[in-house]
Write an enzyme that holds these catalytic residues in place. Structure first.
Site, PDB file in Angstrom:
ATOM      1  N   HIS A 177      38.503  42.390  29.393  1.00 50.64           N
ATOM      2  CA  HIS A 177      38.339  42.195  27.942  1.00 50.64           C
ATOM      3  C   HIS A 177      37.726  43.401  27.253  1.00 50.64           C
ATOM      4  O   HIS A 177      36.957  43.258  26.301  1.00 50.64           O
ATOM      5  CB  HIS A 177      37.492  40.932  27.671  1.00 50.64           C
ATOM      6  CG  HIS A 177      38.172  39.663  28.095  1.00 50.64           C
ATOM      7  ND1 HIS A 177      39.017  38.974  27.271  1.00 50.64           N
ATOM      8  CD2 HIS A 177      38.133  38.976  29.272  1.00 50.64           C
ATOM      9  CE1 HIS A 177      39.476  37.898  27.926  1.00 50.64           C
ATOM     10  NE2 HIS A 177      38.963  37.893  29.135  1.00 50.64           N
TER      11      HIS A 177
ATOM     12  N   ASP B 118      34.547  37.299  32.990  1.00 58.47           N
ATOM     13  CA  ASP B 118      35.663  36.387  33.226  1.00 58.47           C
ATOM     14  C   ASP B 118      36.970  37.159  33.384  1.00 58.47           C
ATOM     15  O   ASP B 118      37.106  38.279  32.893  1.00 58.47           O
ATOM     16  CB  ASP B 118      35.793  35.388  32.060  1.00 58.47           C
ATOM     17  CG  ASP B 118      35.919  36.095  30.721  1.00 58.47           C
ATOM     18  OD1 ASP B 118      35.265  37.146  30.534  1.00 58.47           O
ATOM     19  OD2 ASP B 118      36.697  35.618  29.868  1.00 58.47           O
ATOM     20  N   GLU B 119      37.909  36.539  34.047  1.00 59.47           N
ATOM     21  CA  GLU B 119      39.304  36.967  34.075  1.00 59.47           C
ATOM     22  C   GLU B 119      39.494  38.439  34.464  1.00 59.47           C
ATOM     23  O   GLU B 119      40.159  39.199  33.789  1.00 59.47           O
ATOM     24  CB  GLU B 119      39.958  36.676  32.708  1.00 59.47           C
ATOM     25  CG  GLU B 119      39.875  35.200  32.380  1.00 59.47           C
ATOM     26  CD  GLU B 119      40.437  34.836  31.004  1.00 59.47           C
ATOM     27  OE1 GLU B 119      41.175  33.841  30.952  1.00 59.47           O
ATOM     28  OE2 GLU B 119      40.142  35.518  30.013  1.00 59.47           O
ATOM     29  N   VAL B 120      38.883  38.826  35.578  1.00 55.70           N
ATOM     30  CA  VAL B 120      39.067  40.187  36.087  1.00 55.70           C
ATOM     31  C   VAL B 120      40.400  40.238  36.828  1.00 55.70           C
ATOM     32  O   VAL B 120      40.642  39.458  37.746  1.00 55.70           O
ATOM     33  CB  VAL B 120      37.921  40.559  37.050  1.00 55.70           C
ATOM     34  CG1 VAL B 120      38.147  41.947  37.619  1.00 55.70           C
ATOM     35  CG2 VAL B 120      36.589  40.481  36.332  1.00 55.70           C
TER      36      VAL B 120
ATOM     37  N   ASP C 144      33.611  32.675  36.578  1.00 55.73           N
ATOM     38  CA  ASP C 144      34.653  33.313  37.388  1.00 55.73           C
ATOM     39  C   ASP C 144      34.157  33.998  38.663  1.00 55.73           C
ATOM     40  O   ASP C 144      34.771  33.826  39.725  1.00 55.73           O
ATOM     41  CB  ASP C 144      35.461  34.307  36.537  1.00 55.73           C
ATOM     42  CG  ASP C 144      36.063  33.658  35.309  1.00 55.73           C
ATOM     43  OD1 ASP C 144      35.300  32.986  34.576  1.00 55.73           O
ATOM     44  OD2 ASP C 144      37.272  33.827  35.071  1.00 55.73           O
TER      45      ASP C 144
END
Ligand SMILES: *[C@@H]1O[C@H](CO)[C@@H](O)[C@H](O)[C@H]1NC(C)=O
Ligand SMILES: *[C@@H]1O[C@H](CO)[C@@H](O)[C@H](O)[C@H]1NC(C)=O
Ligand SMILES: *[C@@H]1O[C@H](CO)[C@@H](O)[C@H](O)[C@H]1NC(C)=O
Ligand SMILES: *[C@@H]1O[C@H](CO)[C@@H](O)[C@H](O)[C@H]1NC(C)=O
Ligand SMILES: *[C@@H]1O[C@H](CO)[C@@H](O)[C@H](O)[C@H]1NC(C)=O
Ligand SMILES: *[C@@H]1O[C@H](CO)[C@@H](O)[C@H](O)[C@H]1NC(C)=O
Ligand SMILES: *[C@@H]1O[C@H](CO)[C@@H](O)[C@H](O)[C@H]1NC(C)=O
Ligand SMILES: *[C@@H]1O[C@H](CO)[C@@H](O)[C@H](O)[C@H]1NC(C)=O
Length: 584
Positions: A276, A344-346, A396
């Site tokens: 992000h 989050d969301e790597v 995460d």
């Protein structure tokens, strides 16, 4: 025949009831279930409230507020007294009722913690109200441990007072002893997908205070834009914000923090990394790991797995030097001692495509991508502690098997309802609990998702979600320290944020503040929430309706007739004006 007569009588009875309650819920079952709350019923529900049928009156010309705190030393209290006086006397038509005893004075007694600096994770927010004081019938008394509790009490008091059809101000005899269920009761706003004008953020803080929320989780930056104006690296927002005007200057941020402090609300910024970060890296392209979409050349996307570059580059010392500077700047700009680190969301796919990453991992003895993520997180936590921050992050890394330090606070946000490839939140939260981390639940409170046929009624689902309702031991359940409602910004900006959030977030507010045993009855909650929604309108929060009908003889929902709070700052007009400024 008899049956038909009874049926008609029943319908007439119902119509009379509805005319009285001003609700016309024709496509719902008839009559509505639940008790119609008397006027002046507060939301969220206090722990213990004892009202009698005895009425007192308020004389707008004679109402005074006093406190045992030296007001000069505590602007939180002096401003609150002024603000709530204006809220209680919001309509110039208000007048006393001649037959009842008049409450002339509200005395606010702060018994213990007189620190007025900033609310914190352990601030005490409990309070009591005696209306009237047992020995002084012309006085209402508030007692609170801290100024933050006094703010909650003043809010409750302002909700107890109501006007009758002749604009006479009344309040029932009441005794309240109240305290919150959870210390962390948050709202997430996303100012990166769409820029949120400052006035909308301030109006939202007013709405939060009305609902006793105490944390503004500010998801200030993301891939799409970076509106945080850095003093140290001004070119990040020059390149990363939507435009020169779509930024929050240091002054803007100070104003927002101060406005929040006055309402007992913490501002926790989120600096989401290592994913992000696209907008942040527009000024520093080297910060991002190049992805090798064709396996040979850098900066080649392979959709939908990754774009040409995705996550911060953990191989470069510069990444960590830069992030250290950013954390340091956030620490000095935002006053709260917590930061949200995102995490989050790597995208492992991008790292996997990059041969240099593979070499880096091999030479550092890493055999799995979660080792690389672990490496990034360890560096980050060291820096964050170095600048004096405590921190929160998304779940995460825990899902990926990364070990966090014991003092981590983990936000559980995933749920099957959001994405069918995910598990149920109850399983995630149990998994995090087994690891012993403190937790905040947001998974069932993604208020940016909306649903029809019950557009106003998805609040019921939020209301029935309980953060302790997962299979675990009591010790595991005790790790939940609160929850937060999220308003992600993909389809929300200043034009619709407030009406999409309120009063749906009020359902979350009651779940996080009130005793769950006393707040199970959804039918009664519906009618109480309807009253609260009208109260929000009265204070210029454009909250959406949840039932058919109207808000009573005052017609608060009819714009032309809504008297404005005389602080002039917030409210619908202010919002419209600031929107017009923004788009001019
Ligand atoms: C409520 O208040 C009334 C009048 O002060 C008192 O008689 C009664 O005992 C109280 N009830 C409870 C449950 O505290
Ligand atoms: C306040 O008193 C009136 C009667 O004076 C009563 O009808 C109403 O239910 C009372 N409200 C509450 C909240 O007890
Ligand atoms: C409050 O301010 C007065 C002066 O206005 C000062 O004398 C007093 O010590 C202050 N009290 C506290 C607790 O700061
Ligand atoms: C008073 O406040 C202190 C901390 O400021 C706290 O430790 C203590 O428990 C409080 N006492 C009461 C009676 O609330
Ligand atoms: C709250 O925590 C801070 C440290 O985080 C501590 O300094 C303060 O005394 C605590 N206050 C209370 C009321 O426990
Ligand atoms: C941004 O500023 C830094 C120095 O602070 C400089 O090294 C970098 O090249 C600049 N980036 C752009 C895109 O101008
Ligand atoms: C990065 O820093 C580490 C430790 O400070 C050092 O050993 C290493 O040589 C540095 N790498 C580069 C590319 O400068
Ligand atoms: C707890 O969750 C289950 C579903 O997982 C639901 O059926 C039940 O009604 C919930 N109970 C409470 C008290 O919220």
């Amino acid at each position: 025949m008899i049956g038909r007569i009874f049926f008609h009588l029943f319908i007439i009875f119902c119509l009379i009831q509805f005319a009285k309650t001003k609700l016309y819920p024709i496509e719902f079952r008839l009559p509505l279930l639940g008790f119609q709350p008397p006027p002046g019923t507060p939301w969220p529900k206090p722990r213990s409230i004892n009202t009698t049928e005895r009425l007192f009156s308020i004389d707008p010309n004679r109402l005074t507020f006093t406190t045992n705190l030296n007001e000069e030393n505590c602007s939180v209290i002096s401003q609150a007294l002024e603000r709530y006086k204006n809220i209680i006397l919001i309509d110039p038509r208000y007048q006393p009722e001649p037959h009842h005893t008049v409450i002339e004075n509200v005395h606010v007694f702060i018994s213990n913690d007189t620190d007025c600096s900033y609310p914190s994770s352990n601030s005490s927010e409990g309070y009591s109200i005696w209306l009237p004081h047992p020995e002084r019938l012309d006085q209402a008394t508030i007692s609170a441990d801290s100024v933050w509790g006094a703010l909650r009490a003043l809010e409750t008091l302002s909700q107890l007072i109501f006007a009758n059809d002749d604009h006479q101000l009344l309040v029932n005899q009441t005794e309240i002893h109240d305290f919150p269920r959870y210390n962390y009761r948050g709202i997430l706003l996303d100012s990166a997908r769409h820029f949120l004008p400052k006035r909308v953020i301030l109006a939202n803080l007013d709405a939060m205070a009305m609902n006793k929320f105490n944390v503004f989780h500010w998801h200030i930056v993301d891939d799409q834009s970076f509106p945080f104006q850095s003093q140290k690296y001004p070119n990040i927002s020059e390149k990363g914000a939507y435009s020169k005007r779509h930024v929050y200057t240091t002054d803007d941020i100070q104003e927002i923090i101060e406005y929040a402090r006055m309402r007992g609300i913490r501002v926790i910024p989120e600096l989401d990394t290592p994913g992000h970060t696209h907008a942040m890296a527009r000024a520093f392209p080297d910060l991002l790991t190049p992805c090798y979409g064709d396996g040979i050349h850098p900066h080649i996307p392979r959709y939908p797995f990754f774009s040409e570059s995705e996550v911060l580059n953990p191989m470069l010392n510069f990444t960590f030097k830069f992030m250290h500077d950013m954390f340091d700047e956030f620490r000095h700009t935002f006053k709260d001692n917590y930061i949200h680190l995102g995490m989050d969301e790597v995208s492992y796919d991008c790292w996997r495509s990059n041969p240099e990453i593979i070499r880096f991992m091999r030479s550092n003895g890493m055999t799995d991508f979660h080792h690389l993520e672990q490496f990034y997180i360890e560096q980050t936590l060291r820096m964050v502690r170095d600048v004096g921050y405590k921190y929160l992050m998304y779940q995460d890394p825990v899902d990926n098997g990364v070990e966090l330090s014991d003092d981590s606070v983990v936000i559980v946000w995933k749920d099957k309802y959001l994405d069918s490839s995910m598990d149920f939140w109850q399983n995630y939260i149990h998994n995090v609990a087994k690891r012993g981390y403190k937790m905040i639940l947001s998974a069932c409170w993604y208020l940016n998702y909306i649903s029809y046929p019950y557009p106003g009624n998805d609040w019921e689902k939020y209301y029935m979600c309980d953060p302790r309702n997962f299979s675990g031991t009591d010790d595991e359940r005790d790790l939940v320290i609160g929850g937060e409602a999220c308003m992600w910004g993909e389809f929300v900006d200043g034009t619709n944020l407030l009406s999409r959030l309120w009063p749906r977030a009020s359902a979350v507010a009651e779940r996080l503040w009130s005793d769950p045993e006393q707040t199970q009855d959804i039918d009664t909650a519906r009618l109480r929430l309807d009253q609260h929604r009208c109260r929000m309108l009265r204070r210029s929060i454009p909250a959406s309706p949840i039932l058919n009908g109207y808000c009573g003889d005052y017609e608060w929902e009819m714009n032309d007739n809504i008297p404005r709070p005389n602080n002039g700052q917030n409210g619908l007009n202010g919002i419209l004006q600031s929107l017009m400024r923004l788009f001019r």
